[in-house]
Enzyme design. Structure first.
Site, PDB file in Angstrom:
ATOM      1  N   LYS A 197       0.821  -1.228   0.000  1.00 22.49           N
ATOM      2  CA  LYS A 197       0.000   0.000   0.000  1.00 22.49           C
ATOM      3  C   LYS A 197       0.846   1.267   0.000  1.00 22.49           C
ATOM      4  O   LYS A 197       0.453   2.282  -0.572  1.00 22.49           O
ATOM      5  CB  LYS A 197      -0.981   0.015   1.167  1.00 22.49           C
ATOM      6  N   GLY A 220      -6.753  -5.886   3.267  1.00 20.38           N
ATOM      7  CA  GLY A 220      -6.301  -7.282   3.334  1.00 20.38           C
ATOM      8  C   GLY A 220      -7.073  -8.164   2.368  1.00 20.38           C
ATOM      9  O   GLY A 220      -6.994  -7.994   1.155  1.00 20.38           O
ATOM     10  N   GLY A 236       2.578  -9.635  18.125  1.00 25.17           N
ATOM     11  CA  GLY A 236       2.947  -9.544  16.710  1.00 25.17           C
ATOM     12  C   GLY A 236       1.898  -8.847  15.865  1.00 25.17           C
ATOM     13  O   GLY A 236       1.974  -8.824  14.638  1.00 25.17           O
ATOM     14  N   ASP A 246      -1.194   4.938   7.628  1.00 25.47           N
ATOM     15  CA  ASP A 246      -1.600   3.733   6.889  1.00 25.47           C
ATOM     16  C   ASP A 246      -3.054   3.841   6.383  1.00 25.47           C
ATOM     17  O   ASP A 246      -3.298   3.674   5.189  1.00 25.47           O
ATOM     18  CB  ASP A 246      -1.390   2.498   7.788  1.00 25.47           C
ATOM     19  N   LYS A 248      -4.580   4.138   2.432  1.00 27.77           N
ATOM     20  CA  LYS A 248      -5.612   3.238   1.895  1.00 27.77           C
ATOM     21  C   LYS A 248      -6.844   4.031   1.446  1.00 27.77           C
ATOM     22  O   LYS A 248      -7.454   3.718   0.419  1.00 27.77           O
ATOM     23  CB  LYS A 248      -5.974   2.190   2.948  1.00 27.77           C
ATOM     24  N   GLY A 308      -2.988 -10.166   7.694  1.00 27.79           N
ATOM     25  CA  GLY A 308      -2.683 -11.564   7.973  1.00 27.79           C
ATOM     26  C   GLY A 308      -2.292 -12.323   6.719  1.00 27.79           C
ATOM     27  O   GLY A 308      -2.625 -11.921   5.603  1.00 27.79           O
TER      28      GLY A 308
HETATM   29  N1  HSE Z   1      -0.522  -2.399   9.480  1.00 31.31           N
HETATM   30  C1  HSE Z   1      -1.646  -2.735   8.668  1.00 31.31           C
HETATM   31  C2  HSE Z   1      -2.889  -2.829   9.538  1.00 31.31           C
HETATM   32  C3  HSE Z   1      -1.416  -4.052   7.969  1.00 31.31           C
HETATM   33  O1  HSE Z   1      -2.743  -2.931  10.762  1.00 31.31           O
HETATM   34  O2  HSE Z   1      -4.005  -2.789   9.021  1.00 31.31           O
HETATM   35  C4  HSE Z   1      -2.371  -4.333   6.850  1.00 31.31           C
HETATM   36  O3  HSE Z   1      -2.307  -3.360   5.832  1.00 31.31           O
END
Ligand code: HSE
Length: 407
Positions: free
Chosen positions: A99, A128, A181, A195, A199, A296
């Site tokens: 992304k 995802g 994790g 992030d 998106k 994931g």
């Molecule tokens: N860091 C991103 C999230 C991973 O937590 O959504 C998936 O794009």
């Protein structure tokens, strides 16, 4: 058809697993027989079933004429951008889950793909495993899309859900999420909302056929949300969610990412943990909400696999479905400039009458919280100033989900 994967981490290995586990189904369903010929990674993978396919030099993929589709699951902008540009120019179709790259250079890569008669797909870069780009591009092709409201970040949604369920602080919950994790060691991109802004820009570009630069999307992260804020929301049957929103009003685009208090009846209010949820409004069909795992190995790998199969089918037919957009850029205006209702948390009671702005008290001592009437950005600032003059400090504030913000 021979393909290659660049990056054998979580998403790359998830993609290989999806293609392997569903191999017969994919072939029998009219898909191509997909053979993973090479996997590019710096590391060795002793004992891995694909150990013999690991390569360390990009050129071996670039110069292999049998490899027609390449999946990039390395992440980061460099050298992913340079690799993908070269692959497209060499006549290979490319799909990616990256992304950061798509938000920064997606339009450029689409152009290169179109010029070379190949495909560049990036379904896995948003949501995802949720097929939202295909939904917008194909299932909503007949619609004028006017609005997107979404939870697009699994990490922050996990943190907010845990804070709500466990009554823990942001810092404690982030630490737990890192140990499990779920959150990155450097969580800035998630918790400061970069992030989801990336998106949202990718989705908005598709939805409105206008280029949206993610860096111009206003954003506020979740780092200053406290137990008290969660307590207020709970007391009123609301949930605090990091919401990415964009909306077209005439030729103007409004966009933003910020924590919002959603009433529990809102379709996105019960999207919990690492799940994502996306509502898209079309002018004829109204709202569609899709929901699923936003991160994931298998969900994201599944979206990459879908793109690989589409690109392989096009290759087999000698066609490409990637066309140049040539979208003109629109600068997103602040979503907060639309009138919205807010919840404000203060350090003490607001004793003087302010009925013109404050519509009601939510909680009284030791946590003081109030709902406001519909305010625009300037009016909200004025409210803060008026309160300050009366010795009342605003400790935090949230948009309260409003049905219909007005310009
Ligand atoms: N860091 C991103 C999230 C991973 O937590 O959504 C998936 O794009």
């Amino acid at each position: 058809m021979d393909i290659a994967i660049m990056g054998y981490g979580t998403v790359g290995s998830g993609t290989v697993n999806v293609l392997n586990r569903n191999r017969e189904l994919i072939a029998s369903d009219g898909g191509e027989v997909i053979r993973v010929k090479s996997i590019l990674d710096l590391r060795e993978f002793p004992g891995d079933p694909y150990e013999d396919r690991i390569v360390h030099d990009f050129e071996s993929i670039l110069n292999d004429p049998t490899i027609q589709v390449v999946a990039e699951t390395m992440g980061g902008i460099h050298p992913a951008f340079e690799y993908i540009s070269q692959l497209l120019a060499a006549g290979k179709s490319v799909v990616t889950s990256n992304k950061d790259l798509v938000a920064a250079h997606g339009e450029e890569l689409v152009e290169i793909a179109a010029e070379n008669g190949v495909d560049f797909y990036y379904e896995a870069s948003v949501g995802g495993g949720i097929p939202v780009i295909r939904m917008i591009n194909e299932c909503m092709i007949q619609e004028k899309i006017t609005e997107i409201t979404a939870i697009l970040n699994g990490t922050t949604n996990y943190i907010l859900t845990e804070m709500e369920d466990e009554g823990a602080s942001f810092e404690e919950t982030l630490e737990d999420a890192q140990e499990l994790g779920y959150a990155e060691r450097n969580p800035e991109s998630d918790v400061e909302a970069m992030d989801p802004a990336r998106k949202l820009a990718i989705l908005s570009t598709h939805a409105y056929c206008l280029y949206v630069d993610w860096e111009k999307v206003e954003r506020r992260g979740i780092t200053n949300i406290t137990k008290e804020d969660i307590e207020i929301a709970k007391a009123m049957d609301y949930h605090i969610k990091l919401i990415a929103r964009s909306r077209m009003i005439g030729p103007r685009l409004f966009a933003g990412v910020e924590p919002i208090m959603l009433h529990e009846d809102h379709p996105l209010a019960r999207v919990e943990g690492v799940y994502n949820g996306i509502t898209v409004k079309g002018n004829m069909l109204d709202d569609i909400t899709i929901y699923g795992k936003g991160a994931g190995a298998y969900p994201t790998g599944s979206a990459v696999a879908a793109d690989i199969i589409c690109a392989a089918l096009n290759k087999a037919q000698g066609i490409s479905k990637t066309t140049s957009h040539h979208y003109h850029e629109v600068k997103p205006e602040s979503y907060s400039s639309l009138g919205q209702e807010y919840m404000i948390r203060t350090n003490k009671e607001v004793s003087l009458p302010m009925e013109d702005i404050i519509s009601g008290m939510v909680l009284e001592g030791p946590i003081y919280a109030y709902f406001t009437k519909q305010l625009k950005t300037q009016e909200l600032r004025d409210l803060f100033r008026r309160l300050e003059r009366r010795g009342v400090q605003v400790l935090n504030y949230f948009v309260v989900e409003a049905e219909d913000p007005v310009d």
